[in-house]
Write an enzyme that holds these catalytic residues in place. Sequence first.
Site, PDB file in Angstrom:
ATOM      1  N   GLY A  71      -7.770   6.263  -3.757  1.00 25.98           N
ATOM      2  CA  GLY A  71      -8.156   4.875  -3.524  1.00 25.98           C
ATOM      3  C   GLY A  71      -9.397   4.457  -4.292  1.00 25.98           C
ATOM      4  CG  HIS A  87      -6.859   4.915  -9.761  1.00 27.17           C
ATOM      5  ND1 HIS A  87      -8.100   4.432  -9.434  1.00 27.17           N
ATOM      6  CD2 HIS A  87      -6.870   6.232  -9.444  1.00 27.17           C
ATOM      7  CE1 HIS A  87      -8.837   5.415  -8.926  1.00 27.17           C
ATOM      8  NE2 HIS A  87      -8.117   6.519  -8.920  1.00 27.17           N
ATOM      9  N   GLY A 121      -4.338  11.868 -14.580  1.00 19.78           N
ATOM     10  CA  GLY A 121      -5.249  11.449 -15.636  1.00 19.78           C
ATOM     11  C   GLY A 121      -5.904  12.622 -16.349  1.00 19.78           C
TER      12      GLY A 121
HETATM   13  P1  AMP Z   1      -8.608   9.999  -7.888  1.00 24.50           P
HETATM   14  O1  AMP Z   1      -8.334   8.754  -7.111  1.00 24.50           O
HETATM   15  O2  AMP Z   1      -9.972  10.047  -8.466  1.00 24.50           O
HETATM   16  O3  AMP Z   1      -8.210  11.244  -7.153  1.00 24.50           O
HETATM   17  O4  AMP Z   1      -7.664   9.932  -9.164  1.00 24.50           O
HETATM   18  C1  AMP Z   1      -6.275   9.766  -9.041  1.00 24.50           C
HETATM   19  C2  AMP Z   1      -5.650   9.969 -10.400  1.00 24.50           C
HETATM   20  O5  AMP Z   1      -6.168   9.010 -11.310  1.00 24.50           O
HETATM   21  C3  AMP Z   1      -5.953  11.351 -10.998  1.00 24.50           C
HETATM   22  O6  AMP Z   1      -4.799  11.837 -11.665  1.00 24.50           O
HETATM   23  C4  AMP Z   1      -7.057  11.054 -11.975  1.00 24.50           C
HETATM   24  O7  AMP Z   1      -7.127  11.968 -13.049  1.00 24.50           O
HETATM   25  C5  AMP Z   1      -6.652   9.675 -12.466  1.00 24.50           C
HETATM   26  N1  AMP Z   1      -7.801   8.971 -13.023  1.00 24.50           N
HETATM   27  C6  AMP Z   1      -9.017   8.801 -12.439  1.00 24.50           C
HETATM   28  N2  AMP Z   1      -9.842   8.150 -13.268  1.00 24.50           N
HETATM   29  C7  AMP Z   1      -9.134   7.902 -14.407  1.00 24.50           C
HETATM   30  C8  AMP Z   1      -9.449   7.264 -15.649  1.00 24.50           C
HETATM   31  N3  AMP Z   1     -10.652   6.753 -15.895  1.00 24.50           N
HETATM   32  N4  AMP Z   1      -8.483   7.199 -16.586  1.00 24.50           N
HETATM   33  C9  AMP Z   1      -7.243   7.728 -16.347  1.00 24.50           C
HETATM   34  N5  AMP Z   1      -6.900   8.335 -15.201  1.00 24.50           N
HETATM   35  C10 AMP Z   1      -7.830   8.422 -14.246  1.00 24.50           C
END
Ligand code: AMP
Length: 283
Positions: free
Chosen positions: A31, A37, A149
């Site tokens: 979130g 995201h 990501g």
């Molecule tokens: P998180 O909500 O931080 O657990 O991230 C969820 C997904 O979004 C994970 O696969 C992250 O690697 C990806 N993600 C987070 N930040 C970025 C970004 N700046 N660019 C691309 N993907 C991202």
Amino acid sequence: MYLFKNVSGLRDFLEPFRTKSRKIGFVPTMGALHEGHLSLIRQSLESTQCTVCSIFVNPTQFNQAEDLEKYPRNPAKDLQMLYEVGCHAVFMPPVGEVYPRGIDTSVAIDFGQLAEGLEGRFRPGHFQGVAQVVNRLLSIVEPQQLFMGQKDYQQYLIVRHMVRALELPVEVVMSPTVREANGLAMSSRNARLSAAQRNQAAIIYKSLQDACQWVKQGLSPEQVREKALQQLGIPGFRPDYFEVVDGLTMQPLDNFDGLGMAVACTAVWAGEVRLIDNTILQP
Ligand code: AMP
């Protein structure tokens, strides 16, 4: 867009897609959504017929209670963003739905050297928690494609390893890091930075870009590491690490001889907020 808070509702919704062999794409998140995201959601929308996004702040991957408590949460804004981008289904379960009482959801995989260094070293138990939640969510959603990501490169490798080890029928797709105009990798944690810290945090991406240049100029991994750590040591910022590693094993490199892929990875404290980033190097 449909919102589900329990497993059975989501499974019922997905059933017709399965019986008609329509591809399901899955984007797990914690979130406080941002463009990073949304880029994963868009990629899933392009290559599958049904995109599911989960929003779940997973307690088992936090090694510090304070980090979990202070993790940014903004569900109303998240739902609005997902609706606008065209996501089909959102799964926002309570903890008890992901980790039902009396059921062992832990993942018995030894990630070995993949999980030893970098984030594994500074956040003990973090990757076991990540593997546990991703495995549990995959067992609920059963997608054909899972979108992750590059920003969390080590996490991507851990999940890919788990998928192979457990022979899960899902393709893990890695998507490029989306950045702010100044180069700072987008992150939910950026919401906790002051305007000044956000500006200064551009130094993190700069150190990674400079590392690419230093490698091209013939510097060794150790020389690159030292120069980058020096650069990151500005007032108010404190690097946990800057490492140049093999992109498949996450092991620190002595040299670039005969190597397929190297990655520079860093974690830096900006005041109370810990930021991570990486870039792929071309020796
Ligand atoms: P998180 O909500 O931080 O657990 O991230 C969820 C997904 O979004 C994970 O696969 C992250 O690697 C990806 N993600 C987070 N930040 C970025 C970004 N700046 N660019 C691309 N993907 C991202």
